[in-house]
Write a protein that holds these residues in place. Structure first.
Motif, PDB file in Angstrom:
ATOM      1  N   SER A 213       0.829  -1.204   0.000  1.00 30.12           N
ATOM      2  CA  SER A 213       0.000   0.000   0.000  1.00 30.12           C
ATOM      3  C   SER A 213       0.865   1.257   0.000  1.00 30.12           C
ATOM      4  CB  SER A 213      -0.920  -0.015   1.216  1.00 30.12           C
ATOM      5  OG  SER A 213      -1.665   1.188   1.307  1.00 30.12           O
ATOM      6  N   LEU A 214       1.918   1.250   0.816  1.00 26.93           N
ATOM      7  CA  LEU A 214       2.796   2.419   0.877  1.00 26.93           C
ATOM      8  C   LEU A 214       3.627   2.574  -0.388  1.00 26.93           C
ATOM      9  CD1 LEU A 214       4.033   2.234   4.576  1.00 26.93           C
ATOM     10  CD2 LEU A 214       2.432   3.872   3.588  1.00 26.93           C
ATOM     11  N   GLN A 215       3.972   1.484  -1.039  1.00 24.72           N
ATOM     12  CA  GLN A 215       4.720   1.587  -2.297  1.00 24.72           C
ATOM     13  C   GLN A 215       3.884   2.220  -3.399  1.00 24.72           C
ATOM     14  OE1 GLN A 215       5.975  -2.471  -2.809  1.00 24.72           O
ATOM     15  NE2 GLN A 215       8.029  -2.062  -1.998  1.00 24.72           N
ATOM     16  N   ARG A 216       2.589   1.943  -3.422  1.00 21.13           N
ATOM     17  CA  ARG A 216       1.722   2.609  -4.393  1.00 21.13           C
ATOM     18  C   ARG A 216       1.633   4.110  -4.081  1.00 21.13           C
ATOM     19  NH1 ARG A 216      -1.285  -2.281  -3.696  1.00 21.13           N
ATOM     20  NH2 ARG A 216      -2.594  -1.278  -2.115  1.00 21.13           N
ATOM     21  N   LYS A 217       1.594   4.428  -2.793  1.00 20.77           N
ATOM     22  CA  LYS A 217       1.570   5.841  -2.392  1.00 20.77           C
ATOM     23  C   LYS A 217       2.891   6.528  -2.754  1.00 20.77           C
ATOM     24  CE  LYS A 217       1.025   8.772   1.701  1.00 20.77           C
ATOM     25  NZ  LYS A 217       0.803   8.784   3.175  1.00 20.77           N
ATOM     26  N   LEU A 218       3.999   5.820  -2.570  1.00 18.93           N
ATOM     27  CA  LEU A 218       5.306   6.389  -2.884  1.00 18.93           C
ATOM     28  C   LEU A 218       5.449   6.682  -4.371  1.00 18.93           C
ATOM     29  CD1 LEU A 218       8.189   6.933  -1.550  1.00 18.93           C
ATOM     30  CD2 LEU A 218       8.815   4.692  -2.462  1.00 18.93           C
ATOM     31  N   ALA A 219       4.867   5.842  -5.215  1.00 19.62           N
ATOM     32  CA  ALA A 219       4.980   6.036  -6.660  1.00 19.62           C
ATOM     33  C   ALA A 219       4.248   7.286  -7.130  1.00 19.62           C
ATOM     34  CB  ALA A 219       4.442   4.813  -7.391  1.00 19.62           C
ATOM     35  N   GLU A 224      12.168  13.573  -4.287  1.00 20.64           N
ATOM     36  CA  GLU A 224      12.984  14.464  -3.470  1.00 20.64           C
ATOM     37  C   GLU A 224      12.146  15.407  -2.615  1.00 20.64           C
ATOM     38  OE1 GLU A 224      15.805  16.509  -5.846  1.00 20.64           O
ATOM     39  OE2 GLU A 224      16.771  14.678  -6.586  1.00 20.64           O
ATOM     40  N   SER A 225      10.911  15.034  -2.351  1.00 18.93           N
ATOM     41  CA  SER A 225      10.068  15.830  -1.457  1.00 18.93           C
ATOM     42  C   SER A 225      10.123  15.248  -0.053  1.00 18.93           C
ATOM     43  CB  SER A 225       8.625  15.853  -1.961  1.00 18.93           C
ATOM     44  OG  SER A 225       8.077  14.541  -1.959  1.00 18.93           O
ATOM     45  N   GLN A 226       9.759  16.052   0.941  1.00 17.96           N
ATOM     46  CA  GLN A 226       9.804  15.617   2.331  1.00 17.96           C
ATOM     47  C   GLN A 226       8.779  14.521   2.617  1.00 17.96           C
ATOM     48  OE1 GLN A 226      11.963  16.376   4.693  1.00 17.96           O
ATOM     49  NE2 GLN A 226      13.115  17.705   3.296  1.00 17.96           N
ATOM     50  N   ARG A 227       7.608  14.634   2.038  1.00 26.50           N
ATOM     51  CA  ARG A 227       6.580  13.610   2.265  1.00 26.50           C
ATOM     52  C   ARG A 227       6.989  12.274   1.638  1.00 26.50           C
ATOM     53  NH1 ARG A 227       0.654  16.577   1.595  1.00 26.50           N
ATOM     54  NH2 ARG A 227       0.938  18.084   3.308  1.00 26.50           N
ATOM     55  N   ARG A 228       7.622  12.336   0.480  1.00 25.01           N
ATOM     56  CA  ARG A 228       8.097  11.098  -0.132  1.00 25.01           C
ATOM     57  C   ARG A 228       9.192  10.454   0.716  1.00 25.01           C
ATOM     58  NH1 ARG A 228      11.369   8.555  -4.001  1.00 25.01           N
ATOM     59  NH2 ARG A 228      10.163   7.409  -5.574  1.00 25.01           N
ATOM     60  N   ASN A 229      10.035  11.278   1.315  1.00 27.71           N
ATOM     61  CA  ASN A 229      11.087  10.750   2.170  1.00 27.71           C
ATOM     62  C   ASN A 229      10.505  10.085   3.421  1.00 27.71           C
ATOM     63  OD1 ASN A 229      13.867  10.364   2.907  1.00 27.71           O
ATOM     64  ND2 ASN A 229      13.638  12.033   4.370  1.00 27.71           N
ATOM     65  N   LYS A 230       9.434  10.672   3.979  1.00 23.45           N
ATOM     66  CA  LYS A 230       8.779  10.066   5.139  1.00 23.45           C
ATOM     67  C   LYS A 230       8.161   8.716   4.771  1.00 23.45           C
ATOM     68  CE  LYS A 230       7.706  14.372   7.597  1.00 23.45           C
ATOM     69  NZ  LYS A 230       6.619  15.247   8.128  1.00 23.45           N
ATOM     70  N   THR A 231       7.538   8.653   3.604  1.00 26.39           N
ATOM     71  CA  THR A 231       6.954   7.383   3.155  1.00 26.39           C
ATOM     72  C   THR A 231       8.040   6.337   2.925  1.00 26.39           C
ATOM     73  OG1 THR A 231       5.198   8.649   2.070  1.00 26.39           O
ATOM     74  CG2 THR A 231       5.418   6.341   1.466  1.00 26.39           C
ATOM     75  N   ARG A 232       9.163   6.756   2.370  1.00 24.22           N
ATOM     76  CA  ARG A 232      10.274   5.832   2.152  1.00 24.22           C
ATOM     77  C   ARG A 232      10.792   5.263   3.476  1.00 24.22           C
ATOM     78  NH1 ARG A 232      15.497   6.035   2.624  1.00 24.22           N
ATOM     79  NH2 ARG A 232      15.417   8.225   3.252  1.00 24.22           N
TER      80      ARG A 232
END
Length: 394
Positions: A213-219, A224-232
């Protein structure tokens, strides 16, 4: 023999900054040396790379490399030299095992590491001193058996810090309770042993669903955004939970098996071919069959056991372990089998584990057991297959 002892530690804010600077310098030295190797017609060795590192520290662009210890930087060049040697030996078929790819560039988002040799660290009174980093107090879950020859500082993708020591351990001899054991690895039940015991692997389904679920959100998030880094980071922490759970299970199971048995027999599985099945690839990848085999092999060497691996083409699931009657290939949905020769009904996996033990100990499938007067036949006819199977859907 050498072994690794790993401990977790929690650095201070100042130590985090120093370690981040150290990891960045190690990464830059590796990438610069790799770039030079790719551009050169003849591969430069470690001595040339080390001389170039010394010269680069005197330039304005790389003068900040002198702010950290030179030991991890030199070790990074040694690791690059070893990686290229392994790559060429693998390509020329001088190195056993699976093929090794060419070295790749290091990324900031991947796990970071820096290795210190004896000149760059010391261990005293439960504390570890690292050159130009400071004194670190790890969580000592167990004592070191001897003085370490090197230590590696590791920061994984989930922002966890570890100290990995390389120490010399002496092989210890423990009297085994049983002579031998055969192990059949599976998906639903991780391991079925020839003595009747079964080991069920932990359930990774909850964390695996969350990761997908989180990998779909990450895509969908901007790079290089802060929210993407938190999801990673959330994905990395879930991966760490699965890996830690699996490692704990495999360590406990392998230790129990090696302590109680003198000869451990496994089957050589074609994992790379099995994961091509799109229905079972994710489940097979979560089991850790290869890691379990490596743990059993290493602990067998440590405790003086005999570790054996039989050929993958042995028909362990096609032959009766009691009389040697061969009924042929059957579907995976068939879980219990009734032998036409001796009339024994037994579990498919237990039968395979017994056959694995027999083959590993030097017996043949069609060899009659002592005291058995049952008729042995090499191959079962096609029309008789429906009479010897009892289907149980998973």
């Amino acid at each position: 023999m050498k072994a690794r002892y790993q401990y977790r530690f929690y650095p201070t804010d100042q130590q985090r900054q120093s370690l981040a600077q150290l990891f960045g310098c190690v990464r830059v030295v590796w990438n610069d040396a790799l770039t030079l190797c790719k551009q050169s017609e003849k591969l430069p060795g470690y001595n040339k790379l080390s001389a170039m590192l010394t010269q680069s520290k005197k330039t304005d662009e790389r003068k900040w490399l002198a702010d950290v210890s030179s030991v991890p930087l030199q070790q990074s060049l040694r690791h690059l030299d070893i990686a290229y040697k392994n790559f060429f030996n693998s390509r020329n078929r001088k190195r056993k095992g699976s093929k090794v790819g060419a070295p790749r560039f290091k990324k900031k988002t991947n796990s970071q590491s820096a290795e210190f040799t004896k000149s760059g660290f010391w261990v005293k009174n439960g504390k570890v001193y690292l050159a130009k980093i400071g004194t670190i107090k790890p969580i000592w879950s167990r004592e070191l058996p001897s003085q370490p020859s090197s230590v590696t500082v590791i920061k994984d993708c989930g922002d966890r810090y570890f100290l990995s020591f390389v120490v010399e351990v002496q092989p210890s001899l423990i009297v085994a309770k049983n002579q031998s054991i055969g192990i059949d690895l599976g998906v639903k039940t991780f391991a079925v042993m020839s003595n009747g015991e079964k080991a069920v692997s932990p359930n990774y389904r909850k964390h695996d669903r969350k990761i997908r679920s989180l990998q779909r959100k990450l895509a969908r998030q901007q790079k290089e955004s802060q929210r993407r880094n938190k999801t990673r980071l959330r994905i990395a922490k879930l991966h760490n939970r699965i890996a830690d759970t699996r490692k704990d299970f495999l360590h406990k199971l392998s230790t129990k098996i090696v302590n109680n048995n003198q000869v451990i027999v496994l089957e050589d599985l074609n994992v790379s071919g099995m994961i091509k099945n799109r229905r079972l690839s994710r489940v097979i990848s979560l089991q850790g069959w290869r890691e379990f085999r490596n743990l059993c092999e290493a602990k067998s060497e440590k405790y003086g056991r005999d570790f054996r691996v039989i050929d993958r083409w042995q028909p362990t699931s096609q032959v009766c372990s009691c009389c040697g009657f061969r009924w042929g290939k059957i579907d995976l949905s068939v879980r219990s089998i009734l032998c036409l020769s001796c009339g024994t009904e037994q579990d498919r996996d237990e039968n395979a584990s017994k056959n694995i033990e027999m083959v590993g100990m030097g017996h043949r499938h069609d060899l009659k057991r002592a005291g058995s007067d049952c008729k042995t036949t090499s191959v079962a006819s096609y029309c008789e297959l429906s009479r010897i199977t009892d289907v149980e859907r998973r």
